[in-house]
Structures are given as C-alpha cells and as structure tokens.
Design a protein around this motif. Structure first.
Motif, PDB file in Angstrom:
ATOM      1  N   TYR A 175      31.279  54.989  73.155  1.00 17.63           N
ATOM      2  CA  TYR A 175      31.708  56.049  72.222  1.00 17.63           C
ATOM      3  C   TYR A 175      32.464  55.462  71.027  1.00 17.63           C
ATOM      4  O   TYR A 175      32.319  55.923  69.910  1.00 17.63           O
ATOM      5  N   VAL A 211      27.132  61.659  69.496  1.00 16.91           N
ATOM      6  CA  VAL A 211      28.212  60.826  70.047  1.00 16.91           C
ATOM      7  C   VAL A 211      29.353  60.776  69.029  1.00 16.91           C
ATOM      8  O   VAL A 211      29.215  60.180  67.964  1.00 16.91           O
ATOM      9  N   ILE A 232      37.627  62.978  74.111  1.00 22.84           N
ATOM     10  CA  ILE A 232      36.962  63.766  75.159  1.00 22.84           C
ATOM     11  C   ILE A 232      36.523  62.922  76.354  1.00 22.84           C
ATOM     12  O   ILE A 232      36.482  63.422  77.482  1.00 22.84           O
ATOM     13  N   PRO A 283      26.980  68.417  68.344  1.00 21.56           N
ATOM     14  CA  PRO A 283      27.368  67.043  67.991  1.00 21.56           C
ATOM     15  C   PRO A 283      26.696  66.023  68.908  1.00 21.56           C
ATOM     16  O   PRO A 283      26.463  66.290  70.094  1.00 21.56           O
ATOM     17  N   GLY A 294      40.977  74.745  70.317  1.00 19.56           N
ATOM     18  CA  GLY A 294      40.930  73.302  70.602  1.00 19.56           C
ATOM     19  C   GLY A 294      41.244  72.499  69.353  1.00 19.56           C
ATOM     20  O   GLY A 294      40.655  71.452  69.087  1.00 19.56           O
ATOM     21  N   THR A 333      36.060  60.677  70.013  1.00 21.18           N
ATOM     22  CA  THR A 333      37.264  61.496  70.192  1.00 21.18           C
ATOM     23  C   THR A 333      37.858  61.196  71.568  1.00 21.18           C
ATOM     24  O   THR A 333      37.333  60.374  72.319  1.00 21.18           O
ATOM     25  N   GLY A 345      36.828  72.406  74.327  1.00 17.11           N
ATOM     26  CA  GLY A 345      35.931  72.023  75.410  1.00 17.11           C
ATOM     27  C   GLY A 345      36.435  70.783  76.115  1.00 17.11           C
ATOM     28  O   GLY A 345      37.272  70.044  75.586  1.00 17.11           O
ATOM     29  N   VAL A 389      41.744  78.932  76.390  1.00 13.92           N
ATOM     30  CA  VAL A 389      40.537  79.735  76.132  1.00 13.92           C
ATOM     31  C   VAL A 389      39.878  80.254  77.414  1.00 13.92           C
ATOM     32  O   VAL A 389      39.113  81.210  77.378  1.00 13.92           O
ATOM     33  N   ILE A 402      37.333  67.031  67.019  1.00 19.60           N
ATOM     34  CA  ILE A 402      36.522  67.855  66.108  1.00 19.60           C
ATOM     35  C   ILE A 402      37.317  69.062  65.612  1.00 19.60           C
ATOM     36  O   ILE A 402      37.228  69.449  64.443  1.00 19.60           O
ATOM     37  N   ASP A 447      45.514  75.832  70.679  1.00 19.89           N
ATOM     38  CA  ASP A 447      45.208  74.783  71.658  1.00 19.89           C
ATOM     39  C   ASP A 447      46.055  75.095  72.894  1.00 19.89           C
ATOM     40  O   ASP A 447      46.784  76.102  72.933  1.00 19.89           O
ATOM     41  N   LEU A 448      46.007  74.213  73.879  1.00 20.48           N
ATOM     42  CA  LEU A 448      46.746  74.496  75.117  1.00 20.48           C
ATOM     43  C   LEU A 448      48.251  74.484  74.895  1.00 20.48           C
ATOM     44  O   LEU A 448      48.975  75.277  75.487  1.00 20.48           O
TER      45      LEU A 448
HETATM   46  N1  NAD Z   1      33.093  64.092  71.336  1.00 22.72           N
HETATM   47  C1  NAD Z   1      31.782  64.244  71.513  1.00 22.72           C
HETATM   48  O1  NAD Z   1      31.027  63.275  71.570  1.00 22.72           O
HETATM   49  C2  NAD Z   1      31.204  65.632  71.629  1.00 22.72           C
HETATM   50  C3  NAD Z   1      29.807  65.748  71.632  1.00 22.72           C
HETATM   51  C4  NAD Z   1      29.251  67.008  71.754  1.00 22.72           C
HETATM   52  C5  NAD Z   1      30.050  68.122  71.850  1.00 22.72           C
HETATM   53  N2  NAD Z   1      31.397  67.987  71.851  1.00 22.72           N
HETATM   54  C6  NAD Z   1      32.197  69.211  71.974  1.00 22.72           C
HETATM   55  O2  NAD Z   1      33.077  69.315  70.888  1.00 22.72           O
HETATM   56  C7  NAD Z   1      34.213  70.100  71.273  1.00 22.72           C
HETATM   57  C8  NAD Z   1      35.491  69.376  70.871  1.00 22.72           C
HETATM   58  O3  NAD Z   1      35.550  68.165  71.602  1.00 22.72           O
HETATM   59  P1  NAD Z   1      36.251  66.837  71.058  1.00 22.72           P
HETATM   60  O4  NAD Z   1      35.274  65.740  71.204  1.00 22.72           O
HETATM   61  O5  NAD Z   1      36.890  67.086  69.762  1.00 22.72           O
HETATM   62  O6  NAD Z   1      37.326  66.628  72.220  1.00 22.72           O
HETATM   63  P2  NAD Z   1      38.923  66.426  72.206  1.00 22.72           P
HETATM   64  O7  NAD Z   1      39.279  66.165  73.620  1.00 22.72           O
HETATM   65  O8  NAD Z   1      39.309  65.441  71.168  1.00 22.72           O
HETATM   66  O9  NAD Z   1      39.459  67.871  71.759  1.00 22.72           O
HETATM   67  C9  NAD Z   1      39.314  69.019  72.563  1.00 22.72           C
HETATM   68  C10 NAD Z   1      40.522  69.925  72.355  1.00 22.72           C
HETATM   69  O10 NAD Z   1      40.325  71.112  73.161  1.00 22.72           O
HETATM   70  C11 NAD Z   1      41.559  71.409  73.796  1.00 22.72           C
HETATM   71  N3  NAD Z   1      41.331  72.166  75.033  1.00 22.72           N
HETATM   72  C12 NAD Z   1      40.834  71.698  76.210  1.00 22.72           C
HETATM   73  N4  NAD Z   1      40.819  72.681  77.117  1.00 22.72           N
HETATM   74  C13 NAD Z   1      41.310  73.793  76.504  1.00 22.72           C
HETATM   75  C14 NAD Z   1      41.551  75.117  76.937  1.00 22.72           C
HETATM   76  N5  NAD Z   1      41.286  75.505  78.197  1.00 22.72           N
HETATM   77  N6  NAD Z   1      42.059  75.999  76.046  1.00 22.72           N
HETATM   78  C15 NAD Z   1      42.350  75.609  74.773  1.00 22.72           C
HETATM   79  N7  NAD Z   1      42.156  74.366  74.315  1.00 22.72           N
HETATM   80  C16 NAD Z   1      41.631  73.463  75.179  1.00 22.72           C
HETATM   81  C17 NAD Z   1      42.200  70.059  74.083  1.00 22.72           C
HETATM   82  O11 NAD Z   1      43.591  70.182  74.298  1.00 22.72           O
HETATM   83  C18 NAD Z   1      41.837  69.281  72.820  1.00 22.72           C
HETATM   84  O12 NAD Z   1      42.828  69.428  71.826  1.00 22.72           O
HETATM   85  C19 NAD Z   1      34.071  70.334  72.778  1.00 22.72           C
HETATM   86  O13 NAD Z   1      33.537  71.623  73.004  1.00 22.72           O
HETATM   87  C20 NAD Z   1      33.084  69.264  73.196  1.00 22.72           C
HETATM   88  O14 NAD Z   1      32.377  69.608  74.365  1.00 22.72           O
HETATM   89  C21 NAD Z   1      32.003  66.770  71.737  1.00 22.72           C
END
Ligand code: NAD
Length: 275
Positions: free
Chosen positions: A216, A190, A195, A188, A15, A193, A94, A66, A20, A39-40
């Motif tokens: 957010y 808030v 998400i 994490p 990802g 990003t 995620g 993933v 993150i 990544d995807l």
């Molecule tokens: N942003 C928040 O507030 C927050 C809080 C707690 C936890 N998280 C967790 O942090 C992690 C990163 O999230 P983020 O906020 O950076 O989000 P984001 O959407 O900015 O980045 C997520 C990345 O994961 C990639 N992705 C999605 N599905 C995928 C797959 N099936 N295979 C490979 N890559 C894939 C996306 O293309 C994207 O580049 C996640 O697990 C999320 O649940 C985020």
C-alpha cells in the motif's frame, strides 16, 4: 445532480479524521464549501477544524459512530437545526478486515457490515428526507471500493460489504431518478491510508501484514487523488468514480474477461500480501 459551484454549500463527510475523509474535507473547503465533519472521536477532528476554518469557511465537527442508528438519527436532527439539509452527503467512514474466510471469526463480519454497509444506509436514511424536502440539486456520495467488483483473497467480509454498497447505490439512484438528488459510487483502488491497520485475523499477523502494508505504501496513491476526483464528480454530477491505482484497469478487465481477472488476482495475491 451536478453542483458546478460549491461556494457556500454544506458538505457533510463521515470518517473525516483520516485518509480519504480528511483529504476530502480539505478539498471541498478549498472550493469554498462549508464542512460538517464527523468521526468516532471529537479530538481527532479538532486540528482539522482549525485547518478548515483557516481557509475561510465554516466547519462543524461531531463525534458520531455511523454504525449506531440512534446516533445517526440524532446527528441528522442536530445538523438540520444548525445548518439545514446538506447539499452533499459523503458517506465515507469505513474499516477493513484482512484474513482468509475460515481463519476468521464470524463476529468480525457483523462489525464490517455494521460500519461499511449500515453506516452508509444510516447516513442515507436519516439525511435524504431532509435533502429531498429542502429541494434543489444535491448529491449523495457513497464510498464502495475496487473490492466491489475486483476483490482480492482475504477480504471476504470487506468485499461483501462493498458489493452491497455498490448495489445499494444502483437502487437508490433509480429510486431518486426524476428528483434533483444524484448518487455517486466512489471506487478507490489502492490508497495509502491508515486503513490497512484497521483489523486482521490472527493467522495474518506479522510478516504478511507488513508485506501488505509495504504494498500500500509503495503502490498506493495519496488520498488527495480520491478527494479531488470526488469534488470533480460532485461538480459534474458523475455516478461512478474509478479512482486511484488499478481501479479503472480492473473495472474494464472484469468486463473483458472475468477468467483473466481471476487468474491475475490469484497469481499476484501472495506477492502483494493478500495470501
Ligand atoms: N485506502 C484504500 O485503499 C481504500 C480503497 C477502497 C475503498 N476505501 C474506503 O474508503 C473509505 C475511507 O477509508 P480510508 O482509506 O480513508 O481509511 P482511514 O482508516 O484512513 O479512515 C477511515 C476513517 O473512518 C473512521 N471510522 C471508522 N469507523 C467508524 C465509525 N463506526 N463511525 C465513524 N467513523 C468511523 C475512522 O476513525 C477513520 O478516521 C472507507 O470506506 C474505505 O473502505 C479505501
């Protein structure tokens, strides 16, 4: 297991194209680590690859979903051939889904579990044997969330997937006790990003999503904060990372009074966009 010196280490991050993951790629690269970023889609990683190489370290990029067990198995084989076992495996990819339980179809549950839980499981299942066989201090880092202990309404499947990741981390850490591989659970709070745009029930479209996204943007911190905390946690061998707004506060509040946490969450949810 603490890795105080990251220079020349191999750090794999899923990802990695956004949020993150992207910030963590750059934070590890600034410490002199070589990067394996997935990544995807490959095109979403090409600019990042150039940025990382400009820091004077290597960066391999891969398109891997993933949630796809076969693709993750092939990914592990390819990485082993190219650079050997990762020193740090960061299962970060995620997605989110927002919507009240009864307003949401069950098909999205499978999608969330496949990516958020099985993505982490696949990463560990295919890379851990390589890491154990290679020996030496190494670290698995899995991203759960503040939602793994203090979720809000409208995140049933997301919270369930993150509770599962946290439980998986606890068990894996015990099973690896006595080896040189440690397990870090990153929670994490808030974080501002992309998400919040990754999925919502039809009942939650429009004004409510805008309210949540505004929350957010206003309250969320930069993903760089999480990335720096993850790098420090790997260097120190920390098992739990509470990072970003409300993560630490809610963790301790739950230990002091689950009732107070419940009342506070239910009271603030409509204002923040969760209801
Ligand atoms: N942003 C928040 O507030 C927050 C809080 C707690 C936890 N998280 C967790 O942090 C992690 C990163 O999230 P983020 O906020 O950076 O989000 P984001 O959407 O900015 O980045 C997520 C990345 O994961 C990639 N992705 C999605 N599905 C995928 C797959 N099936 N295979 C490979 N890559 C894939 C996306 O293309 C994207 O580049 C996640 O697990 C999320 O649940 C985020």
């Amino acid at each position: 297991m603490a890795i105080p010196q990251l220079q020349g280490k191999q750090v794999l991050i899923t990802g990695a194209a956004s949020g993150i993951g992207r910030a963590s790629v750059l934070a590890f690269a600034r410490q002199g680590a070589n990067i394996i970023a997935s990544d995807l889609h490959l095109d979403s990683l090409q600019g990042l690859q150039q940025e990382v190489q400009a820091l004077g370290v290597d960066c391999l990029i891969y398109a891997v979903d993933v949630s796809d067990n076969n693709a993750m198995a092939a990914f592990a084989k390819e990485v082993q051939q190219q650079v050997g076992a990762p020193d740090v495996l960061f299962n970060n990819a995620g997605i989110a889904y927002m919507g009240k339980f009864l307003d949401s179809g069950l098909e999205q549950w499978q999608r969330i579990i496949n990516v958020n839980l099985m993505g982490v499981v696949h990463g560990c299942y295919h890379f851990l044997p390589l890491m154990l066989a290679a020996g030496g201090p190494r670290q698995v880092v899995n991203v759960s969330s503040t939602a793994s202990y203090a979720p809000s309404p409208s995140m049933a499947s997301y919270a369930a997937s993150k509770f599962a990741v946290a439980g998986f981390c606890d068990v894996l850490r015990m099973e690896l006790h006595g080896s040189q591989i440690g397990v870090t659970d990153v929670c994490p709070g808030v974080i501002n990003t992309a998400i919040t745009a990754s999925g919502a029930a039809p009942s939650m479209q429009g004004e409510q999503i805008q309210r949540l996204q505004a929350y957010y943007i206003k309250e969320g911190c930069s993903p760089d904060v999480v990335a720096n905390d993850v790098v420090n946690a790997v260097m120190a061998g920390k098992t739990l990372v509470l990072t970003g707004p409300y993560s630490r506060l809610l963790y301790h509040l739950k230990r002091v009074s689950r009732r107070l946490l419940f009342r506070l969450t239910v009271k603030t949810a409509p204002k923040l966009g969760y209801l």
